[in-house]
Design a protein around this motif. Structure first.
Motif, short mmCIF file in Angstrom:
data_model
loop_
_atom_site.label_atom_id
_atom_site.label_comp_id
_atom_site.label_asym_id
_atom_site.label_seq_id
_atom_site.Cartn_x
_atom_site.Cartn_y
_atom_site.Cartn_z
N VAL A 59 0.85 -1.20 0.00
CA VAL A 59 0.00 0.00 0.00
C VAL A 59 0.88 1.24 0.00
O VAL A 59 0.63 2.21 -0.74
CB VAL A 59 -0.96 -0.01 1.22
CG1 VAL A 59 -1.61 1.34 1.42
CG2 VAL A 59 -2.03 -1.08 1.03
N THR A 60 1.94 1.23 0.82
CA THR A 60 2.86 2.37 0.86
C THR A 60 3.51 2.58 -0.51
O THR A 60 3.59 3.72 -1.00
CB THR A 60 3.94 2.14 1.93
OG1 THR A 60 3.31 1.89 3.19
CG2 THR A 60 4.86 3.33 2.04
N ILE A 61 3.96 1.50 -1.11
CA ILE A 61 4.59 1.58 -2.44
C ILE A 61 3.58 2.09 -3.46
O ILE A 61 3.92 2.93 -4.31
CB ILE A 61 5.17 0.22 -2.85
CG1 ILE A 61 6.37 -0.12 -1.97
CG2 ILE A 61 5.57 0.20 -4.32
CD1 ILE A 61 6.88 -1.54 -2.14
N ALA A 62 2.36 1.60 -3.39
CA ALA A 62 1.32 2.04 -4.34
C ALA A 62 1.06 3.53 -4.19
O ALA A 62 0.86 4.23 -5.19
CB ALA A 62 0.05 1.24 -4.12
N LYS A 63 1.04 4.04 -2.95
CA LYS A 63 0.83 5.47 -2.75
C LYS A 63 1.98 6.27 -3.35
O LYS A 63 1.76 7.31 -3.98
CB LYS A 63 0.70 5.78 -1.25
CG LYS A 63 -0.62 5.34 -0.65
CD LYS A 63 -0.69 5.63 0.83
CE LYS A 63 -2.00 5.14 1.42
NZ LYS A 63 -2.06 5.37 2.88
N GLN A 64 3.22 5.79 -3.17
CA GLN A 64 4.37 6.48 -3.76
C GLN A 64 4.28 6.45 -5.28
O GLN A 64 4.56 7.45 -5.94
CB GLN A 64 5.67 5.83 -3.30
CG GLN A 64 5.99 6.09 -1.83
CD GLN A 64 7.21 5.32 -1.37
OE1 GLN A 64 7.67 4.40 -2.03
NE2 GLN A 64 7.73 5.69 -0.21
N HIS A 65 3.89 5.32 -5.83
CA HIS A 65 3.77 5.22 -7.28
C HIS A 65 2.68 6.16 -7.78
O HIS A 65 2.82 6.74 -8.87
CB HIS A 65 3.47 3.78 -7.70
CG HIS A 65 4.67 2.90 -7.66
ND1 HIS A 65 5.39 2.56 -8.77
CD2 HIS A 65 5.32 2.31 -6.63
CE1 HIS A 65 6.40 1.79 -8.44
NE2 HIS A 65 6.38 1.62 -7.14
#
Length: 182
Positions: free
Chosen positions: A90-96
């Motif tokens: 989820v954190t990576i998806a938000k950064q992406h």
């Protein structure tokens, strides 16, 4: 041959009704049901009067504990890593998502810059075409002027020093008129 059905048991009618219901439910005869009940109690060493069978309770508790242990192991081995990894995802998806938004902004700015560059190139092409036209016009003008000058020089030479002023003035007027027609 000896008959194995030599013993009989007497019981009340209410018990017979219950036995018949049990036998029908199990799909067996009353005799087979009684034989199997005796065999069951003989092997399991359970007391039919003890409705709160401690061995059965222990088996159920042990079964429940095994099932709960299995679930806890599954939770530890599979669910907890999935939950922790999903948080990371989820954190990576938000950064992406932020990166994609920035890329979108950059692409919009790049599109505007490309449009401005294309407009500039169009204006530059028009300017080059206009300059080319002026250069062609200039070359044509030089050619015409050169022809007029050559005509003037040849005519002036042919007149000589003794020629009347009228002829000289006609030549000058003709050359001036030719220059104005350019």
């Amino acid at each position: 041959m000896e008959d194995i059905n030599t013993k009989s048991v007497r019981y009340p009618v209410a018990t017979d009704i219950k036995l018949e219901k049990i036998a029908l439910k199990l799909g067996r005869t009353k005799k087979t049901t009684v034989i199997q009940m005796v065999e069951y109690f003989y092997r399991s060493k359970k007391d039919p009067l003890d409705l709160n069978d401690e061995l059965l309770k222990k088996e159920l508790v042990n079964g429940n504990n095994r099932i709960i242990g299995f679930f806890k192991t599954q939770e530890k081995d599979f669910l907890l890593p999935i939950f922790s990894d999903s948080g990371t995802l989820v954190t990576i998806a938000k950064q992406h998502t932020l990166y994609i938004k920035d890329i979108g902004k950059f692409m919009a700015q790049d599109l505007e810059n490309t449009k401005k560059l294309a407009e500039g190139m169009t204006a530059l092409q028009r300017g080059i075409a206009k300059t080319q036209t002026h250069m062609e016009d200039k070359a044509l003008l030089k050619l015409r002027f050169s022809k007029i000058l050559e005509y003037y020089i040849t005519q002036r030479e042919s007149l000589g020093w003794t020629t009347a002023n009228v002829k000289k003035e006609e030549l000058q007027a003709h050359v001036r008129q030719s220059l104005e027609n350019l």
